[in-house]
Design a protein around this motif. Structure first.
Motif, PDB file in Angstrom:
ATOM      1  N   LEU A  90       0.825  -1.203   0.000  1.00  0.00           N
ATOM      2  CA  LEU A  90       0.000   0.000   0.000  1.00  0.00           C
ATOM      3  C   LEU A  90       0.863   1.259   0.000  1.00  0.00           C
ATOM      4  O   LEU A  90       1.856   1.352   0.727  1.00  0.00           O
ATOM      5  N   LEU A  91       0.445   2.226  -0.810  1.00  0.00           N
ATOM      6  CA  LEU A  91       1.194   3.464  -0.975  1.00  0.00           C
ATOM      7  C   LEU A  91       0.545   4.651  -0.279  1.00  0.00           C
ATOM      8  O   LEU A  91       1.049   5.766  -0.362  1.00  0.00           O
ATOM      9  N   GLY A  92      -0.586   4.416   0.412  1.00  0.00           N
ATOM     10  CA  GLY A  92      -1.378   5.524   0.921  1.00  0.00           C
ATOM     11  C   GLY A  92      -2.251   6.050  -0.205  1.00  0.00           C
ATOM     12  O   GLY A  92      -1.950   5.848  -1.384  1.00  0.00           O
ATOM     13  N   ASN A  93      -3.345   6.738   0.153  1.00  0.00           N
ATOM     14  CA  ASN A  93      -4.255   7.144  -0.911  1.00  0.00           C
ATOM     15  C   ASN A  93      -3.627   8.160  -1.871  1.00  0.00           C
ATOM     16  O   ASN A  93      -3.824   8.085  -3.094  1.00  0.00           O
ATOM     17  N   ALA A  94      -2.831   9.110  -1.363  1.00  0.00           N
ATOM     18  CA  ALA A  94      -2.159  10.059  -2.253  1.00  0.00           C
ATOM     19  C   ALA A  94      -1.033   9.381  -3.028  1.00  0.00           C
ATOM     20  O   ALA A  94      -0.820   9.663  -4.215  1.00  0.00           O
ATOM     21  N   GLY A  95      -0.324   8.466  -2.375  1.00  0.00           N
ATOM     22  CA  GLY A  95       0.720   7.711  -3.065  1.00  0.00           C
ATOM     23  C   GLY A  95       0.144   6.862  -4.186  1.00  0.00           C
ATOM     24  O   GLY A  95       0.764   6.687  -5.247  1.00  0.00           O
ATOM     25  N   GLY A  96      -1.061   6.327  -3.964  1.00  0.00           N
ATOM     26  CA  GLY A  96      -1.731   5.562  -5.009  1.00  0.00           C
ATOM     27  C   GLY A  96      -2.079   6.422  -6.211  1.00  0.00           C
ATOM     28  O   GLY A  96      -2.010   5.971  -7.361  1.00  0.00           O
ATOM     29  N   LEU A  97      -2.468   7.676  -5.953  1.00  0.00           N
ATOM     30  CA  LEU A  97      -2.746   8.611  -7.054  1.00  0.00           C
ATOM     31  C   LEU A  97      -1.456   8.917  -7.820  1.00  0.00           C
ATOM     32  O   LEU A  97      -1.445   8.931  -9.062  1.00  0.00           O
ATOM     33  N   LYS A  98      -0.366   9.151  -7.102  1.00  0.00           N
ATOM     34  CA  LYS A  98       0.917   9.456  -7.745  1.00  0.00           C
ATOM     35  C   LYS A  98       1.366   8.320  -8.659  1.00  0.00           C
ATOM     36  O   LYS A  98       1.919   8.557  -9.744  1.00  0.00           O
ATOM     37  N   ASN A 197       6.641   6.594  -2.306  1.00  0.00           N
ATOM     38  CA  ASN A 197       6.546   6.709  -0.849  1.00  0.00           C
ATOM     39  C   ASN A 197       5.101   6.570  -0.398  1.00  0.00           C
ATOM     40  O   ASN A 197       4.176   6.897  -1.144  1.00  0.00           O
ATOM     41  N   PHE A 198       4.926   6.099   0.818  1.00  0.00           N
ATOM     42  CA  PHE A 198       3.588   6.091   1.400  1.00  0.00           C
ATOM     43  C   PHE A 198       3.222   7.537   1.705  1.00  0.00           C
ATOM     44  O   PHE A 198       3.939   8.237   2.420  1.00  0.00           O
ATOM     45  N   PHE A 199       2.103   7.992   1.147  1.00  0.00           N
ATOM     46  CA  PHE A 199       1.704   9.392   1.297  1.00  0.00           C
ATOM     47  C   PHE A 199       0.194   9.452   1.385  1.00  0.00           C
ATOM     48  O   PHE A 199      -0.521   8.881   0.558  1.00  0.00           O
ATOM     49  N   ASP A 200      -0.284  10.154   2.415  1.00  0.00           N
ATOM     50  CA  ASP A 200      -1.713  10.177   2.711  1.00  0.00           C
ATOM     51  C   ASP A 200      -2.295  11.566   2.425  1.00  0.00           C
ATOM     52  O   ASP A 200      -1.649  12.579   2.701  1.00  0.00           O
ATOM     53  N   PHE A 201      -3.508  11.605   1.891  1.00  0.00           N
ATOM     54  CA  PHE A 201      -4.136  12.899   1.636  1.00  0.00           C
ATOM     55  C   PHE A 201      -4.332  13.683   2.934  1.00  0.00           C
ATOM     56  O   PHE A 201      -3.903  14.826   3.046  1.00  0.00           O
ATOM     57  N   GLY A 202      -5.009  13.067   3.900  1.00  0.00           N
ATOM     58  CA  GLY A 202      -5.375  13.780   5.114  1.00  0.00           C
ATOM     59  C   GLY A 202      -4.207  14.147   6.006  1.00  0.00           C
ATOM     60  O   GLY A 202      -4.139  15.255   6.549  1.00  0.00           O
ATOM     61  N   LYS A 203      -3.257  13.234   6.143  1.00  0.00           N
ATOM     62  CA  LYS A 203      -2.148  13.455   7.076  1.00  0.00           C
ATOM     63  C   LYS A 203      -0.965  14.175   6.448  1.00  0.00           C
ATOM     64  O   LYS A 203      -0.170  14.814   7.150  1.00  0.00           O
ATOM     65  N   ASP A 204      -0.824  14.035   5.119  1.00  0.00           N
ATOM     66  CA  ASP A 204       0.378  14.566   4.473  1.00  0.00           C
ATOM     67  C   ASP A 204       0.083  15.667   3.449  1.00  0.00           C
ATOM     68  O   ASP A 204       0.590  16.780   3.575  1.00  0.00           O
ATOM     69  N   LEU A 205      -0.725  15.362   2.445  1.00  0.00           N
ATOM     70  CA  LEU A 205      -0.875  16.298   1.330  1.00  0.00           C
ATOM     71  C   LEU A 205      -1.625  17.570   1.705  1.00  0.00           C
ATOM     72  O   LEU A 205      -1.139  18.684   1.458  1.00  0.00           O
TER      73      LEU A 205
END
Length: 355
Positions: A90-98, A197-205
């Motif tokens: 899993l890449l995180g939801n933002a990582g999945g978009l990337k 990278n694992f990257f999350d919309f809510g926590k990161d982006l």
């Protein structure tokens, strides 16, 4: 800002979640395939967006990936084009978009939606707001009376996002706006998401965009929305649909007020239906059974003679034998409830044999 048309706007469907809070229902199927009035929650989303003119979808996958891909296929039967991105890790939801940035190459505005979020939103209104504000990123918000377990988003009167608060004291806010997981982005958003990278919309982006002082906005919708994230929310959502609180099509023919029957339903003698309820295709209702209120019966299921089913969700190909009494239950696909058994108050019958 590239003013691409609705038909050219591409949509990312987030469907890689594990669905821990919906167990045991998600041991065998992923959250996006959880049925609401006999149709997967993600199918309702695809239908809603297709109706509004959207045609190009990308879906990230992880748990039970094959089930989602097999159900939706190329998207042709839903009138859309559907592509997939499998995430082994899993890449995180933002990582999945990337990861699927190339899918959005050359596009302007793009959408991100949750595969397990249930809504009847007219997203075109939110896009118009986004473009009017010249926003880089717009978060669709919903007013709720209770913020737990959600964080809330604070905006200015013009809608500009000022602050995010994670799970504040519930007594602090009587009428809060929460993140629905529906996002409108411009293509420049990709430069703020790191590769691999694992990257999350809510926590990161979103916090990063706020810190940089970029024009980000919250659009408050009055449409129906529910995060079908736990069993209580799932039951409530199905009840709301049956009660006419959601602007979606319930399958089948409304044979009498708020009683829907799909094709090839066999109904015995002296059966009583208490509205609202939905009887799935190819199902069978035995003599003297009582069905409803607030019941959905899955396709191919059999309800035995003199059975009583109230406030319950029966999935496909379940068997409820004669004399069984069920209230406030969820019965999994293929489950068999033996005759004269009584099940009350939130029982979840699942057929998974875990090892």
């Amino acid at each position: 800002m590239n003013q691409n048309t609705i038909e050219d706007i591409r949509v990312m469907v987030l469907a890689a979640g594990v669905g821990t809070r919906l167990r045991p229902l998600t041991y065998r199927i992923p959250k996006p395939l959880i049925p609401i009035v006999n149709m997967p929650v993600m199918e309702h989303s695809i239908n809603n967006f297709h109706k509004q003119g959207f045609r190009k979808f990308m879906c990230n996958l992880h748990t039970h990936a094959g089930l989602i891909k097999n159900y939706f296929g190329s998207g042709k039967k839903f009138g859309v084009s559907m592509e997939y991105s499998f995430e082994k890790n899993l890449l995180g939801n933002a990582g999945g978009l990337k990861k699927v940035e190339n899918f959005f190459k050359g596009s302007g505005t793009l959408l991100v939606i949750s595969g397990d979020g249930f809504t009847d939103i007219d997203i075109r209104k939110a896009i118009a707001f986004h473009r009017k504000k010249k926003s880089v990123a717009t978060m669709v918000l919903k007013k709720v009376q209770s913020v737990f377990p959600f964080g809330i988003t604070l905006t200015s009167p013009a809608g500009k996002i000022k602050k995010f608060m994670e799970k504040p004291d519930i007594t602090d806010f009587v009428d809060a706006t929460v993140n629905t997981g529906i996002y409108i982005f411009e293509h420049d958003i990709f430069k703020f998401i790191p590769n691999h990278n694992f990257f999350d919309f809510g926590k990161d982006l979103w916090p990063l965009l706020l810190k940089k002082g970029l024009p980000i906005y919250g659009y408050v919708t009055d449409a129906y929305w529910c995060d079908v994230g736990n069993l209580a929310d799932y039951r409530r959502t199905v009840a709301d649909v049956l009660d006419g609180r959601v602007n979606i099509r319930i399958p089948g023919e409304e044979t009498q007020g708020s009683v829907w029957c799909e094709k090839n339903v066999r109904v015995g003698k002296n059966v009583k239906f208490y509205r609202p309820c939905l009887i799935g295709a190819d199902s069978e209702i035995g003599d003297g059974a009582k069905i409803g209120p607030f019941v959905t019966i899955g396709r191919g299921s059999k309800i035995g003679p003199a059975a009583v089913v109230k406030n319950s969700i029966i999935w496909n190909n379940a068997r409820i034998e004669s004399g069984v009494k069920i209230k406030n239950c969820i019965i999994d696909s293929g489950a068999a409830i033996k005759e004269n058994l009584t099940l009350y108050e939130g029982a979840v019958i699942n057929t998974e044999d875990r090892k």
